[in-house]
Design a protein around this motif. Structure first.
Motif, PDB file in Angstrom:
ATOM      1  N   SER A  60     -36.617  41.916 -15.413  1.00 31.53           N
ATOM      2  CA  SER A  60     -36.667  42.817 -14.266  1.00 31.53           C
ATOM      3  C   SER A  60     -36.129  42.099 -13.038  1.00 31.53           C
ATOM      4  O   SER A  60     -36.185  40.889 -12.938  1.00 31.53           O
ATOM      5  CB  SER A  60     -38.095  43.322 -14.030  1.00 31.53           C
ATOM      6  N   GLY A  61     -35.573  42.859 -12.131  1.00 25.75           N
ATOM      7  CA  GLY A  61     -35.015  42.301 -10.910  1.00 25.75           C
ATOM      8  C   GLY A  61     -33.613  42.805 -10.650  1.00 25.75           C
ATOM      9  O   GLY A  61     -33.347  43.998 -10.735  1.00 25.75           O
ATOM     10  N   LEU A  62     -32.707  41.895 -10.374  1.00 25.45           N
ATOM     11  CA  LEU A  62     -31.324  42.218 -10.049  1.00 25.45           C
ATOM     12  C   LEU A  62     -30.410  41.688 -11.144  1.00 25.45           C
ATOM     13  O   LEU A  62     -30.486  40.514 -11.507  1.00 25.45           O
ATOM     14  CB  LEU A  62     -30.955  41.595  -8.699  1.00 25.45           C
ATOM     15  N   HIS A  63     -29.562  42.556 -11.682  1.00 25.91           N
ATOM     16  CA  HIS A  63     -28.572  42.166 -12.681  1.00 25.91           C
ATOM     17  C   HIS A  63     -27.192  42.229 -12.044  1.00 25.91           C
ATOM     18  O   HIS A  63     -26.874  43.193 -11.357  1.00 25.91           O
ATOM     19  CB  HIS A  63     -28.583  43.125 -13.877  1.00 25.91           C
ATOM     20  N   LEU A  64     -26.396  41.205 -12.276  1.00 28.57           N
ATOM     21  CA  LEU A  64     -25.007  41.177 -11.820  1.00 28.57           C
ATOM     22  C   LEU A  64     -24.131  41.166 -13.062  1.00 28.57           C
ATOM     23  O   LEU A  64     -24.300  40.314 -13.935  1.00 28.57           O
ATOM     24  CB  LEU A  64     -24.731  39.917 -10.991  1.00 28.57           C
ATOM     25  N   ILE A  65     -23.196  42.107 -13.158  1.00 29.57           N
ATOM     26  CA  ILE A  65     -22.349  42.178 -14.341  1.00 29.57           C
ATOM     27  C   ILE A  65     -20.904  42.427 -13.939  1.00 29.57           C
ATOM     28  O   ILE A  65     -20.630  43.225 -13.033  1.00 29.57           O
ATOM     29  CB  ILE A  65     -22.838  43.264 -15.331  1.00 29.57           C
ATOM     30  N   ALA A  66     -20.002  41.723 -14.592  1.00 27.75           N
ATOM     31  CA  ALA A  66     -18.579  41.949 -14.380  1.00 27.75           C
ATOM     32  C   ALA A  66     -18.208  43.284 -15.017  1.00 27.75           C
ATOM     33  O   ALA A  66     -18.675  43.596 -16.120  1.00 27.75           O
ATOM     34  CB  ALA A  66     -17.764  40.817 -15.000  1.00 27.75           C
ATOM     35  N   PRO A  67     -17.398  44.089 -14.356  1.00 29.90           N
ATOM     36  CA  PRO A  67     -17.023  45.375 -14.940  1.00 29.90           C
ATOM     37  C   PRO A  67     -16.235  45.175 -16.229  1.00 29.90           C
ATOM     38  O   PRO A  67     -15.404  44.280 -16.329  1.00 29.90           O
ATOM     39  CB  PRO A  67     -16.167  46.031 -13.857  1.00 29.90           C
ATOM     40  N   ASP A  68     -16.539  45.995 -17.209  1.00 34.37           N
ATOM     41  CA  ASP A  68     -15.880  45.924 -18.511  1.00 34.37           C
ATOM     42  C   ASP A  68     -15.526  47.355 -18.923  1.00 34.37           C
ATOM     43  O   ASP A  68     -16.399  48.103 -19.351  1.00 34.37           O
ATOM     44  CB  ASP A  68     -16.821  45.279 -19.526  1.00 34.37           C
ATOM     45  N   PRO A  69     -14.269  47.743 -18.780  1.00 36.07           N
ATOM     46  CA  PRO A  69     -13.872  49.128 -19.069  1.00 36.07           C
ATOM     47  C   PRO A  69     -14.179  49.575 -20.498  1.00 36.07           C
ATOM     48  O   PRO A  69     -14.338  50.760 -20.747  1.00 36.07           O
ATOM     49  CB  PRO A  69     -12.363  49.139 -18.813  1.00 36.07           C
ATOM     50  N   GLU A  70     -14.293  48.647 -21.450  1.00 34.86           N
ATOM     51  CA  GLU A  70     -14.555  49.027 -22.841  1.00 34.86           C
ATOM     52  C   GLU A  70     -16.032  48.905 -23.243  1.00 34.86           C
ATOM     53  O   GLU A  70     -16.372  49.088 -24.408  1.00 34.86           O
ATOM     54  CB  GLU A  70     -13.698  48.178 -23.784  1.00 34.86           C
ATOM     55  N   PHE A  71     -16.901  48.579 -22.299  1.00 31.27           N
ATOM     56  CA  PHE A  71     -18.321  48.387 -22.600  1.00 31.27           C
ATOM     57  C   PHE A  71     -18.914  49.600 -23.309  1.00 31.27           C
ATOM     58  O   PHE A  71     -19.583  49.475 -24.334  1.00 31.27           O
ATOM     59  CB  PHE A  71     -19.092  48.094 -21.310  1.00 31.27           C
ATOM     60  N   ALA A  72     -18.705  50.789 -22.759  1.00 34.62           N
ATOM     61  CA  ALA A  72     -19.287  51.998 -23.346  1.00 34.62           C
ATOM     62  C   ALA A  72     -18.749  52.233 -24.751  1.00 34.62           C
ATOM     63  O   ALA A  72     -19.522  52.505 -25.678  1.00 34.62           O
ATOM     64  CB  ALA A  72     -19.004  53.203 -22.452  1.00 34.62           C
ATOM     65  N   GLU A  73     -17.451  52.127 -24.915  1.00 34.46           N
ATOM     66  CA  GLU A  73     -16.855  52.356 -26.234  1.00 34.46           C
ATOM     67  C   GLU A  73     -17.385  51.357 -27.261  1.00 34.46           C
ATOM     68  O   GLU A  73     -17.714  51.734 -28.391  1.00 34.46           O
ATOM     69  CB  GLU A  73     -15.335  52.241 -26.135  1.00 34.46           C
ATOM     70  N   ARG A  74     -17.496  50.093 -26.882  1.00 36.22           N
ATOM     71  CA  ARG A  74     -17.986  49.065 -27.811  1.00 36.22           C
ATOM     72  C   ARG A  74     -19.438  49.294 -28.233  1.00 36.22           C
ATOM     73  O   ARG A  74     -19.852  48.827 -29.285  1.00 36.22           O
ATOM     74  CB  ARG A  74     -17.848  47.682 -27.185  1.00 36.22           C
ATOM     75  N   ASN A  75     -20.203  49.998 -27.395  1.00 35.30           N
ATOM     76  CA  ASN A  75     -21.610  50.257 -27.699  1.00 35.30           C
ATOM     77  C   ASN A  75     -21.875  51.709 -28.109  1.00 35.30           C
ATOM     78  O   ASN A  75     -23.025  52.097 -28.285  1.00 35.30           O
ATOM     79  CB  ASN A  75     -22.486  49.893 -26.497  1.00 35.30           C
ATOM     80  N   GLY A  76     -20.824  52.514 -28.241  1.00 40.85           N
ATOM     81  CA  GLY A  76     -21.007  53.909 -28.633  1.00 40.85           C
ATOM     82  C   GLY A  76     -21.728  54.738 -27.588  1.00 40.85           C
ATOM     83  O   GLY A  76     -22.499  55.629 -27.924  1.00 40.85           O
ATOM     84  N   LEU A  77     -21.480  54.452 -26.299  1.00 39.55           N
ATOM     85  CA  LEU A  77     -22.146  55.153 -25.206  1.00 39.55           C
ATOM     86  C   LEU A  77     -21.195  56.121 -24.515  1.00 39.55           C
ATOM     87  O   LEU A  77     -19.988  55.877 -24.455  1.00 39.55           O
ATOM     88  CB  LEU A  77     -22.650  54.149 -24.166  1.00 39.55           C
ATOM     89  N   ALA A  78     -21.728  57.190 -23.960  1.00 41.24           N
ATOM     90  CA  ALA A  78     -20.934  58.134 -23.182  1.00 41.24           C
ATOM     91  C   ALA A  78     -20.743  57.654 -21.748  1.00 41.24           C
ATOM     92  O   ALA A  78     -19.866  58.135 -21.041  1.00 41.24           O
ATOM     93  CB  ALA A  78     -21.605  59.504 -23.185  1.00 41.24           C
ATOM     94  N   PHE A  79     -21.574  56.702 -21.312  1.00 42.66           N
ATOM     95  CA  PHE A  79     -21.535  56.213 -19.938  1.00 42.66           C
ATOM     96  C   PHE A  79     -21.398  54.698 -19.947  1.00 42.66           C
ATOM     97  O   PHE A  79     -21.900  54.028 -20.840  1.00 42.66           O
ATOM     98  CB  PHE A  79     -22.821  56.612 -19.198  1.00 42.66           C
ATOM     99  N   ASN A  80     -20.736  54.155 -18.925  1.00 46.59           N
ATOM    100  CA  ASN A  80     -20.479  52.718 -18.869  1.00 46.59           C
ATOM    101  C   ASN A  80     -21.364  52.058 -17.806  1.00 46.59           C
ATOM    102  O   ASN A  80     -21.083  52.149 -16.615  1.00 46.59           O
ATOM    103  CB  ASN A  80     -19.010  52.454 -18.550  1.00 46.59           C
ATOM    104  N   PRO A  81     -22.444  51.379 -18.225  1.00 44.79           N
ATOM    105  CA  PRO A  81     -23.346  50.771 -17.247  1.00 44.79           C
ATOM    106  C   PRO A  81     -22.788  49.519 -16.565  1.00 44.79           C
ATOM    107  O   PRO A  81     -23.413  48.990 -15.645  1.00 44.79           O
ATOM    108  CB  PRO A  81     -24.587  50.437 -18.073  1.00 44.79           C
ATOM    109  N   SER A  82     -21.614  49.037 -16.983  1.00 44.60           N
ATOM    110  CA  SER A  82     -21.043  47.856 -16.335  1.00 44.60           C
ATOM    111  C   SER A  82     -20.138  48.225 -15.163  1.00 44.60           C
ATOM    112  O   SER A  82     -19.731  47.354 -14.407  1.00 44.60           O
ATOM    113  CB  SER A  82     -20.255  47.010 -17.347  1.00 44.60           C
ATOM    114  N   VAL A  83     -19.824  49.499 -15.005  1.00 43.43           N
ATOM    115  CA  VAL A  83     -18.912  49.942 -13.952  1.00 43.43           C
ATOM    116  C   VAL A  83     -19.676  50.793 -12.942  1.00 43.43           C
ATOM    117  O   VAL A  83     -20.351  51.748 -13.315  1.00 43.43           O
ATOM    118  CB  VAL A  83     -17.728  50.743 -14.553  1.00 43.43           C
ATOM    119  N   GLY A  84     -19.593  50.418 -11.689  1.00 43.83           N
ATOM    120  CA  GLY A  84     -20.181  51.217 -10.622  1.00 43.83           C
ATOM    121  C   GLY A  84     -21.640  50.936 -10.318  1.00 43.83           C
ATOM    122  O   GLY A  84     -22.173  51.420  -9.341  1.00 43.83           O
TER     123      GLY A  84
END
Length: 138
Positions: A60-84
């Motif tokens: 818990s707290g603050l997460h910092l993540i580099a944007p990864d345009p393929e994150f959602a596709e690689r995890n089978g997600l409809a939304f990309n939690p690494s962008v925005g």
């Protein structure tokens, strides 16, 4: 329904520079990320992901993540939690939230335990387009 803010995830172009700001200037403490055994695709390199824990639990707290345009596709997600960026809300009964989303016809992506040990996640957008993560016990 009981809930709490589990974490805020910020899209971060330079993770190490941002982590230095939060630790050196604001006095937060960076902690190591622990991955579950059933880890999905989540970049764990220090220049791609940082955790500034608030001391409540391991993630818990603050997460910092580099944007990864393929994150959602690689995890089978409809939304990309690494962008925005997104806020993560923790609830004790994730299945109840999923039932409410389904009843309301709200698009969402459900994961198993893939990023944080002991939690599974649901990603969706609120009516204003803000990405939300809702998590609960796995």
């Amino acid at each position: 329904m009981r809930w709490s803010i589990h974490h805020v995830n910020l899209e971060t172009r330079d993770v190490r520079r941002a982590a230095a700001f939060y630790t050196e200037v604001l006095g937060m403490r960076e902690q190591p990320w622990r991955f579950p055994k059933a880890r999905g695709y989540l970049p764990g390199e220090p220049d791609r992901l940082a955790l500034l824990g608030d001391g409540r639990d391991g993630h818990s707290g603050l997460h910092l993540i580099a944007p990864d345009p393929e994150f959602a596709e690689r995890n089978g997600l409809a939304f990309n939690p690494s962008v925005g960026g997104h806020v993560a809300i923790q609830v004790p009964d994730l299945a109840a939230v999923i039932r409410r989303l389904e009843a309301a016809g709200i698009p969402h992506s459900v994961t198993g335990e893939f990023a944080i040990p002991g939690l599974r996640h649901v990603y969706l957008e609120d009516p204003e387009g803000n990405l939300l993560e809702i998590n609960g016990p796995a």
